[in-house]
Scaffold this motif. Sequence first.
Motif, mmCIF file in Angstrom:
data_model
loop_
_atom_site.group_PDB
_atom_site.id
_atom_site.type_symbol
_atom_site.label_atom_id
_atom_site.label_comp_id
_atom_site.label_asym_id
_atom_site.label_seq_id
_atom_site.Cartn_x
_atom_site.Cartn_y
_atom_site.Cartn_z
ATOM 1 N N ARG A 222 -52.446 5.438 30.965
ATOM 2 C CA ARG A 222 -54.024 5.738 30.887
ATOM 3 C C ARG A 222 -54.699 4.618 29.893
ATOM 4 N N ARG A 223 -55.304 4.017 30.412
ATOM 5 C CA ARG A 223 -56.202 2.831 29.235
ATOM 6 C C ARG A 223 -57.133 3.580 28.714
ATOM 7 N N VAL A 224 -57.302 3.699 27.469
ATOM 8 C CA VAL A 224 -58.295 4.248 26.584
ATOM 9 C C VAL A 224 -58.863 3.246 25.704
ATOM 10 N N THR A 225 -60.042 3.559 25.117
ATOM 11 C CA THR A 225 -60.736 2.667 24.023
ATOM 12 C C THR A 225 -61.527 3.669 23.190
ATOM 13 N N ASP A 226 -61.797 2.946 22.170
ATOM 14 C CA ASP A 226 -62.747 3.484 20.898
ATOM 15 C C ASP A 226 -64.107 2.830 20.823
ATOM 16 N N GLY A 227 -64.312 2.004 21.619
ATOM 17 C CA GLY A 227 -65.346 1.343 21.727
ATOM 18 C C GLY A 227 -65.383 -0.352 21.287
ATOM 19 N N LYS A 228 -64.081 -0.391 20.443
ATOM 20 C CA LYS A 228 -63.851 -1.713 19.889
ATOM 21 C C LYS A 228 -62.503 -2.176 20.416
ATOM 22 N N SER A 229 -61.673 -1.378 20.352
ATOM 23 C CA SER A 229 -60.269 -1.789 21.076
ATOM 24 C C SER A 229 -59.794 -1.097 21.920
ATOM 25 N N LYS A 230 -58.779 -1.512 22.944
ATOM 26 C CA LYS A 230 -58.572 -0.762 24.168
ATOM 27 C C LYS A 230 -56.969 -0.826 23.946
ATOM 28 N N TRP A 231 -56.151 0.378 24.454
ATOM 29 C CA TRP A 231 -54.711 0.337 24.344
ATOM 30 C C TRP A 231 -54.282 1.450 25.443
ATOM 31 N N TRP A 232 -53.068 1.441 25.681
ATOM 32 C CA TRP A 232 -52.603 2.346 26.615
ATOM 33 C C TRP A 232 -51.919 3.596 25.900
ATOM 34 N N LEU A 233 -51.937 4.747 26.634
ATOM 35 C CA LEU A 233 -51.099 5.935 26.562
ATOM 36 C C LEU A 233 -50.306 6.179 27.633
ATOM 37 N N TRP A 234 -49.209 6.581 27.271
ATOM 38 C CA TRP A 234 -47.908 6.890 28.430
ATOM 39 C C TRP A 234 -47.814 8.463 28.597
ATOM 40 N N GLU A 235 -47.939 8.809 29.923
ATOM 41 C CA GLU A 235 -47.799 10.364 30.089
ATOM 42 C C GLU A 235 -46.195 10.508 30.043
ATOM 43 N N CYS A 236 -45.697 11.335 29.361
ATOM 44 C CA CYS A 236 -44.444 11.950 29.353
ATOM 45 C C CYS A 236 -44.143 12.565 30.623
ATOM 46 N N PRO A 237 -42.938 12.057 31.686
ATOM 47 C CA PRO A 237 -42.842 12.959 32.870
ATOM 48 C C PRO A 237 -42.040 14.209 32.480
ATOM 49 N N GLY A 238 -41.634 14.567 31.392
ATOM 50 C CA GLY A 238 -40.991 15.705 31.010
ATOM 51 C C GLY A 238 -41.918 17.020 30.704
ATOM 52 N N CYS A 239 -43.071 16.436 30.308
ATOM 53 C CA CYS A 239 -44.028 17.596 29.759
ATOM 54 C C CYS A 239 -45.470 17.410 30.057
ATOM 55 N N ASN A 240 -45.955 16.107 30.686
ATOM 56 C CA ASN A 240 -46.944 15.534 30.981
ATOM 57 C C ASN A 240 -48.169 15.532 29.764
ATOM 58 N N GLN A 241 -47.383 15.377 28.483
ATOM 59 C CA GLN A 241 -48.355 15.099 27.437
ATOM 60 C C GLN A 241 -48.670 13.640 27.281
ATOM 61 N N TRP A 242 -49.698 13.231 26.798
ATOM 62 C CA TRP A 242 -50.031 11.778 26.928
ATOM 63 C C TRP A 242 -49.657 11.505 25.381
ATOM 64 N N CYS A 243 -48.982 10.205 25.056
ATOM 65 C CA CYS A 243 -48.210 9.969 24.121
ATOM 66 C C CYS A 243 -48.545 8.308 23.702
ATOM 67 N N SER A 244 -48.414 8.127 22.598
ATOM 68 C CA SER A 244 -48.608 6.690 22.038
ATOM 69 C C SER A 244 -47.245 6.117 21.864
ATOM 70 N N LEU A 245 -47.028 4.992 22.235
ATOM 71 C CA LEU A 245 -45.687 4.276 22.160
ATOM 72 C C LEU A 245 -46.036 3.309 21.236
ATOM 73 N N ASN A 246 -44.619 3.092 20.321
ATOM 74 C CA ASN A 246 -44.882 1.870 19.482
ATOM 75 C C ASN A 246 -44.363 0.560 20.046
ATOM 76 N N ASP A 247 -44.474 -0.356 19.239
ATOM 77 C CA ASP A 247 -43.982 -1.943 20.118
ATOM 78 C C ASP A 247 -42.673 -1.888 20.563
ATOM 79 N N ARG A 248 -41.696 -1.332 19.847
ATOM 80 C CA ARG A 248 -40.304 -1.199 20.279
ATOM 81 C C ARG A 248 -40.030 -0.419 21.369
ATOM 82 N N GLN A 249 -40.812 0.784 21.332
ATOM 83 C CA GLN A 249 -40.474 1.465 22.512
ATOM 84 C C GLN A 249 -41.146 1.062 23.672
ATOM 85 N N TRP A 250 -42.399 0.277 23.760
ATOM 86 C CA TRP A 250 -42.976 -0.396 25.016
ATOM 87 C C TRP A 250 -42.143 -1.396 25.308
ATOM 88 N N SER A 251 -41.406 -2.229 24.453
ATOM 89 C CA SER A 251 -40.374 -3.315 24.985
ATOM 90 C C SER A 251 -38.944 -2.989 25.419
#
Length: 88
Positions: free
Chosen positions: A13-42
């Motif tokens: 999910r692409r989200v924004t605070d009006g100034k920045s944009k970033w992505w949240l990931w939906e955990c397939p195990g529980c459907n919770q939206w989560c932030s991933l750090n750079d090392r997890q993303w890569s």
Amino acid sequence: MSEIVTTKLGRFRRVTDGKSKWWLWECPGCNQWCSLNDRQWSGQVSVDHAADGCSGRYHETHNFAAELLVTMQARILTGEAPAVDEDV
């Protein structure tokens, strides 16, 4: 409305605070939206969502950034528009 991209590794999910944009990931195990750090993303370290109480006990390592990029590029190349789905 949110912009959602569905990939083989789950939804993003692409989200924004009006100034920045970033992505949240939906955990397939529980459907919770989560932030991933750079090392997890890569894919350098695992996403241990089980340690955070995930009911599906999700604990995997993937290159989420690459999968998101490939999915979006494939949709553009095949003429699918828009590159994201709208979530209401």
